[in-house]
Enzyme design. Structure first.
Site, PDB file in Angstrom:
ATOM      1  N   THR A 162      19.236 -24.552  54.136  1.00 27.59           N
ATOM      2  CA  THR A 162      18.827 -23.260  54.311  1.00 27.59           C
ATOM      3  C   THR A 162      18.506 -22.262  53.355  1.00 27.59           C
ATOM      4  O   THR A 162      18.877 -22.561  52.227  1.00 27.59           O
ATOM      5  CB  THR A 162      19.957 -22.502  55.473  1.00 27.59           C
ATOM      6  OG1 THR A 162      21.133 -22.260  54.547  1.00 27.59           O
ATOM      7  CG2 THR A 162      20.292 -23.162  56.783  1.00 27.59           C
ATOM      8  N   GLY A 163      18.029 -21.035  53.584  1.00 26.83           N
ATOM      9  CA  GLY A 163      17.762 -20.132  52.638  1.00 26.83           C
ATOM     10  C   GLY A 163      17.003 -20.647  51.313  1.00 26.83           C
ATOM     11  O   GLY A 163      16.248 -21.255  51.427  1.00 26.83           O
TER      12      GLY A 163
ATOM     13  N   GLU B 244      26.487 -29.078  57.592  1.00 28.32           N
ATOM     14  CA  GLU B 244      25.835 -28.653  58.788  1.00 28.32           C
ATOM     15  C   GLU B 244      26.382 -29.573  59.910  1.00 28.32           C
ATOM     16  O   GLU B 244      26.997 -30.503  59.619  1.00 28.32           O
ATOM     17  CB  GLU B 244      24.158 -28.811  58.590  1.00 28.32           C
ATOM     18  CG  GLU B 244      23.673 -28.014  57.618  1.00 28.32           C
ATOM     19  CD  GLU B 244      23.635 -26.525  57.456  1.00 28.32           C
ATOM     20  OE1 GLU B 244      24.091 -25.960  58.971  1.00 28.32           O
ATOM     21  OE2 GLU B 244      23.526 -25.700  56.902  1.00 28.32           O
TER      22      GLU B 244
ATOM     23  N   ALA C 161      26.354 -21.410  49.415  1.00 26.06           N
ATOM     24  CA  ALA C 161      26.747 -19.897  49.715  1.00 26.06           C
ATOM     25  C   ALA C 161      27.874 -20.189  50.876  1.00 26.06           C
ATOM     26  O   ALA C 161      27.447 -21.010  51.568  1.00 26.06           O
ATOM     27  CB  ALA C 161      25.770 -19.184  50.315  1.00 26.06           C
TER      28      ALA C 161
ATOM     29  N   TYR D  53      22.347 -12.585  42.061  1.00 23.70           N
ATOM     30  CA  TYR D  53      21.742 -11.369  42.720  1.00 23.70           C
ATOM     31  C   TYR D  53      22.323 -10.060  41.835  1.00 23.70           C
ATOM     32  O   TYR D  53      23.390 -10.233  41.612  1.00 23.70           O
ATOM     33  CB  TYR D  53      22.031 -11.104  44.024  1.00 23.70           C
ATOM     34  CG  TYR D  53      21.342 -10.044  44.940  1.00 23.70           C
ATOM     35  CD1 TYR D  53      20.025  -9.918  44.813  1.00 23.70           C
ATOM     36  CD2 TYR D  53      22.093  -8.884  45.194  1.00 23.70           C
ATOM     37  CE1 TYR D  53      19.302  -8.821  45.171  1.00 23.70           C
ATOM     38  CE2 TYR D  53      21.683  -7.758  45.746  1.00 23.70           C
ATOM     39  CZ  TYR D  53      20.048  -7.663  45.844  1.00 23.70           C
ATOM     40  OH  TYR D  53      19.482  -6.705  46.146  1.00 23.70           O
TER      41      TYR D  53
ATOM     42  N   TYR E   7      28.631  -5.019  45.978  1.00 22.92           N
ATOM     43  CA  TYR E   7      27.913  -6.201  45.648  1.00 22.92           C
ATOM     44  C   TYR E   7      28.039  -6.404  44.073  1.00 22.92           C
ATOM     45  O   TYR E   7      29.100  -7.024  43.620  1.00 22.92           O
ATOM     46  CB  TYR E   7      26.384  -6.644  45.775  1.00 22.92           C
ATOM     47  CG  TYR E   7      25.905  -8.035  45.789  1.00 22.92           C
ATOM     48  CD1 TYR E   7      26.041  -8.679  46.930  1.00 22.92           C
ATOM     49  CD2 TYR E   7      25.656  -8.376  44.438  1.00 22.92           C
ATOM     50  CE1 TYR E   7      25.725 -10.109  46.574  1.00 22.92           C
ATOM     51  CE2 TYR E   7      25.633  -9.961  44.342  1.00 22.92           C
ATOM     52  CZ  TYR E   7      25.532 -10.455  45.595  1.00 22.92           C
ATOM     53  OH  TYR E   7      25.088 -11.881  45.419  1.00 22.92           O
TER      54      TYR E   7
ATOM     55  N   LEU F 179      16.985 -11.110  50.411  1.00 21.16           N
ATOM     56  CA  LEU F 179      16.398 -11.458  51.569  1.00 21.16           C
ATOM     57  C   LEU F 179      17.342 -11.735  52.816  1.00 21.16           C
ATOM     58  O   LEU F 179      18.546 -11.992  52.357  1.00 21.16           O
ATOM     59  CB  LEU F 179      15.468 -12.759  51.208  1.00 21.16           C
ATOM     60  CG  LEU F 179      14.305 -12.542  50.448  1.00 21.16           C
ATOM     61  CD1 LEU F 179      13.819 -13.724  49.710  1.00 21.16           C
ATOM     62  CD2 LEU F 179      13.290 -11.996  51.370  1.00 21.16           C
ATOM     63  N   VAL F 180      16.837 -11.737  53.903  1.00 25.52           N
ATOM     64  CA  VAL F 180      17.564 -12.307  55.096  1.00 25.52           C
ATOM     65  C   VAL F 180      17.996 -13.615  55.055  1.00 25.52           C
ATOM     66  O   VAL F 180      17.106 -14.357  55.309  1.00 25.52           O
ATOM     67  CB  VAL F 180      16.843 -11.665  56.415  1.00 25.52           C
ATOM     68  CG1 VAL F 180      17.714 -12.178  57.648  1.00 25.52           C
ATOM     69  CG2 VAL F 180      16.433 -10.330  56.443  1.00 25.52           C
TER      70      VAL F 180
HETATM   71  P1  NAI Z   1      22.318 -19.853  52.789  1.00 27.92           P
HETATM   72  O1  NAI Z   1      23.496 -19.537  53.816  1.00 27.92           O
HETATM   73  O2  NAI Z   1      21.191 -19.709  53.455  1.00 27.92           O
HETATM   74  O3  NAI Z   1      22.607 -21.248  52.109  1.00 27.92           O
HETATM   75  C1  NAI Z   1      23.632 -21.738  51.921  1.00 27.92           C
HETATM   76  C2  NAI Z   1      23.497 -23.494  51.602  1.00 27.92           C
HETATM   77  O4  NAI Z   1      24.822 -23.764  51.010  1.00 27.92           O
HETATM   78  C3  NAI Z   1      23.322 -24.129  52.876  1.00 27.92           C
HETATM   79  O5  NAI Z   1      22.727 -25.197  52.854  1.00 27.92           O
HETATM   80  C4  NAI Z   1      24.669 -24.792  53.394  1.00 27.92           C
HETATM   81  O6  NAI Z   1      24.562 -26.038  54.054  1.00 27.92           O
HETATM   82  C5  NAI Z   1      25.145 -24.984  52.101  1.00 27.92           C
HETATM   83  N1  NAI Z   1      26.972 -25.041  51.959  1.00 27.92           N
HETATM   84  C6  NAI Z   1      27.578 -24.084  52.145  1.00 27.92           C
HETATM   85  N2  NAI Z   1      28.947 -24.360  52.133  1.00 27.92           N
HETATM   86  C7  NAI Z   1      28.906 -25.949  51.753  1.00 27.92           C
HETATM   87  C8  NAI Z   1      29.733 -26.906  51.252  1.00 27.92           C
HETATM   88  N3  NAI Z   1      31.003 -26.735  51.316  1.00 27.92           N
HETATM   89  N4  NAI Z   1      29.205 -27.987  50.969  1.00 27.92           N
HETATM   90  C9  NAI Z   1      27.977 -28.239  51.393  1.00 27.92           C
HETATM   91  N5  NAI Z   1      27.073 -27.336  51.578  1.00 27.92           N
HETATM   92  C10 NAI Z   1      27.289 -26.093  51.788  1.00 27.92           C
HETATM   93  O7  NAI Z   1      22.270 -18.800  51.729  1.00 27.92           O
HETATM   94  P2  NAI Z   1      21.278 -18.280  50.638  1.00 27.92           P
HETATM   95  O8  NAI Z   1      21.025 -16.920  50.738  1.00 27.92           O
HETATM   96  O9  NAI Z   1      20.123 -19.269  50.282  1.00 27.92           O
HETATM   97  O10 NAI Z   1      22.248 -18.312  49.200  1.00 27.92           O
HETATM   98  C11 NAI Z   1      22.163 -19.434  48.137  1.00 27.92           C
HETATM   99  C12 NAI Z   1      22.312 -18.663  46.957  1.00 27.92           C
HETATM  100  O11 NAI Z   1      21.224 -17.672  46.666  1.00 27.92           O
HETATM  101  C13 NAI Z   1      23.647 -18.148  46.493  1.00 27.92           C
HETATM  102  O12 NAI Z   1      24.324 -18.294  45.581  1.00 27.92           O
HETATM  103  C14 NAI Z   1      23.128 -16.504  47.054  1.00 27.92           C
HETATM  104  O13 NAI Z   1      24.151 -15.697  46.279  1.00 27.92           O
HETATM  105  C15 NAI Z   1      22.023 -16.471  45.963  1.00 27.92           C
HETATM  106  N6  NAI Z   1      21.154 -15.351  46.496  1.00 27.92           N
HETATM  107  C16 NAI Z   1      21.043 -14.919  47.669  1.00 27.92           C
HETATM  108  C17 NAI Z   1      20.135 -13.783  47.791  1.00 27.92           C
HETATM  109  C18 NAI Z   1      19.831 -13.363  49.198  1.00 27.92           C
HETATM  110  O14 NAI Z   1      19.372 -12.198  49.514  1.00 27.92           O
HETATM  111  N7  NAI Z   1      20.303 -14.094  50.524  1.00 27.92           N
HETATM  112  C19 NAI Z   1      19.841 -13.225  46.762  1.00 27.92           C
HETATM  113  C20 NAI Z   1      19.857 -13.616  45.782  1.00 27.92           C
HETATM  114  C21 NAI Z   1      20.766 -14.538  45.388  1.00 27.92           C
HETATM  115 NA    NA Z   2      20.370 -21.941  50.242  1.00 33.19          NA
END
Ligand code: NAI
Ligand code: NA
Length: 398
Positions: free
Chosen positions: A51-52, A75, A140, A226, A236, A274-275
């Protein structure tokens, strides 16, 4: 089964397989529309790939530079009439699209913090790819069981010294209200948050991949951070999660030492707000994002996760030029978010925003749409009243 959104607080309990596939396809089409990323990565490991930003990184590597990808994530497939998670369906759709394009793609579903999943990943790289030339670290998570101590760490989202009061929005009801968040009572809250979201696990991954000989000469690794505007600093960047991001950013120099003999390099990229499933859980931030969207869309500079990752790969990591870094050594693809004119307009709107004018002066509609899109909802091409098969395989997972 017929699958419609079921929302509880900031999470959606259901996901739609056809809708998530449409979402993945949209991202693939975007990357293809931007053309090939010359000298892009060829063999890529993405940790947090479902995701993300992690999914968008995987899509960019595969469809932007024909990379073979291994994705690690946590997942759930469908069980007993309950749909699978969005990340499960995303990965199923991604693998099918990759296969159809003749691209290698395999996935590992398990706890990335564990030694077992690291070993499984190493075995798969050895068996199929030999080595990887890019490792994306995009986890995350609210918790981590430490692989060496067995301690279960839970992260918290709190300010550190003082209570923090500001506006927040319930993005479903559209009610804007004040929220007060008490600071951490115990330094262990900070330590636990750093243990979950800091750089230690990234370091463990790179150490173990290197020791196994599966990192290629010239390997790159990138993790995501971030910063955001001053108004969210208390919750944050100056809060518990900010301490974790400081730690993650500090890990870059440690990894650079470790990768020196491979001529490898590590980066942190500071991305735009981002969302995603993770960011919707943070108080105050969704209201900021809905104002940010409004301003950036008006200026024609709005990006989603896929636009951000395509730009990161094409214009930063693989531009063929020296990678531009800020004074702290970080890549900045939050550059447009942080532009002075953007921030000044968001700050002015922040002063005025209320329940009454939310729909008018913010892009809460865009926020909601993105939120539902994460779970495969709100796609015109999908009939949400029709029966759909919720049991979908990720082809490489047996
Ligand atoms: P997200 O929730 O969409 O993605 C998280 C991913 O981590 C998913 O693929 C999930 O399956 C995986 N995951 C979580 N726990 C796990 C585990 N124990 N084992 C294996 N996989 C696991 O999150 P997002 O927002 O894409 O975040 C990714 C990074 O980007 C983070 O470090 C976040 O802080 C950073 N970030 C996010 C921003 C935002 O606005 N969403 C902005 C800037 C940075
Ligand atoms: Na991700």
């Amino acid at each position: 089964m017929i699958i419609q959104p079921r929302v509880r607080g900031f999470i959606c309990l259901t996901s739609h397989p056809e809708g998530t596939a449409a979402h993945v396809k949209q991202q693939i089409d975007y990357v293809k529309s931007k053309g090939k990323i010359e000298n892009g990565p060829k063999k890529v490991l993405v940790i947090g790939a479902s995701t993300g930003f992690g999914l968008a990184s995987r899509i960019t590597a595969a469809f932007g530079s024909d990379a073979a990808t291994i994705g690690v994530f946590f997942e759930k497939p469908a069980v007993e009439g309950k749909p699978g998670t969005a990340g499960w369906y995303n990965s199923a759709a991604f693998e099918k699209e990759a296969q159809a394009a003749g691209l290698y793609a395999k996935s590992i579903n398990g706890d990335a913090f564990s030694d077992e999943v690291k070993q499984q990943t190493i075995d798969l790289i050895k068996q199929d790819l030999g080595q990887v030339d890019l490792v994306v670290y995009s986890l995350a998570s609210p918790r981590r069981t430490h692989p060496k101590t067995g301690v279960a760490h839970a992260s918290v989202l709190k300010p550190i010294d003082q209570p923090f009061t500001d506006k927040t929005v319930d993005f479903h009801s559209g009610v804007v209200s004040d929220i007060s968040i008490q600071p951490v009572e115990n330094p262990s809250d900070i330590e636990n948050t750093v243990a979950v979201m800091g750089g230690e696990d990234w370091k463990f991954w790179i150490e173990e991949l290197k020791a196994a000989g599966v990192l290629a000469e010239g390997v790159k690794t990138v993790a995501y951070s971030y910063i955001g505007p001053e108004l969210t600093y208390p919750i944050y960047r100056n809060g518990t999660i900010g301490r974790a991001k400081d730690d993650l950013e500090g890990t870059v120099s440690v990894l650079n030492d470790l990768l020196k003999d491979l001529n490898g390099i590590s980066y942190v990229s500071v991305n735009k707000a981002l969302v995603t499933q993770s960011s919707s859980a943070i108080p105050v931030v969704p209201l900021y994002i809905s104002l940010l969207y409004k301003v950036m869309k008006e200026k024609g500079i709005h990006e989603g996760t896929i636009e951000q990752m395509q730009r990161l790969f094409a214009d930063r990591l693989y531009s063929g030029k020296a990678v531009e870094l800020d004074e702290k050594g970080r890549i900045r693809v939050d550059d447009w978010e942080m532009r002075e004119d953007v921030q000044a307009e968001v700050a002015a709107l922040w002063e005025q925003i209320s329940t009454e004018n939310l729909e008018e002066i913010s892009d809460i509609a865009g926020y909601r749409n993105d939120f539902f899109n994460l779970f495969g909802f709100n796609f015109d091409s999908v009939d949400y009243d029709a029966d759909t098969n919720e049991v979908v395989d990720v082809p490489s997972i047996k």
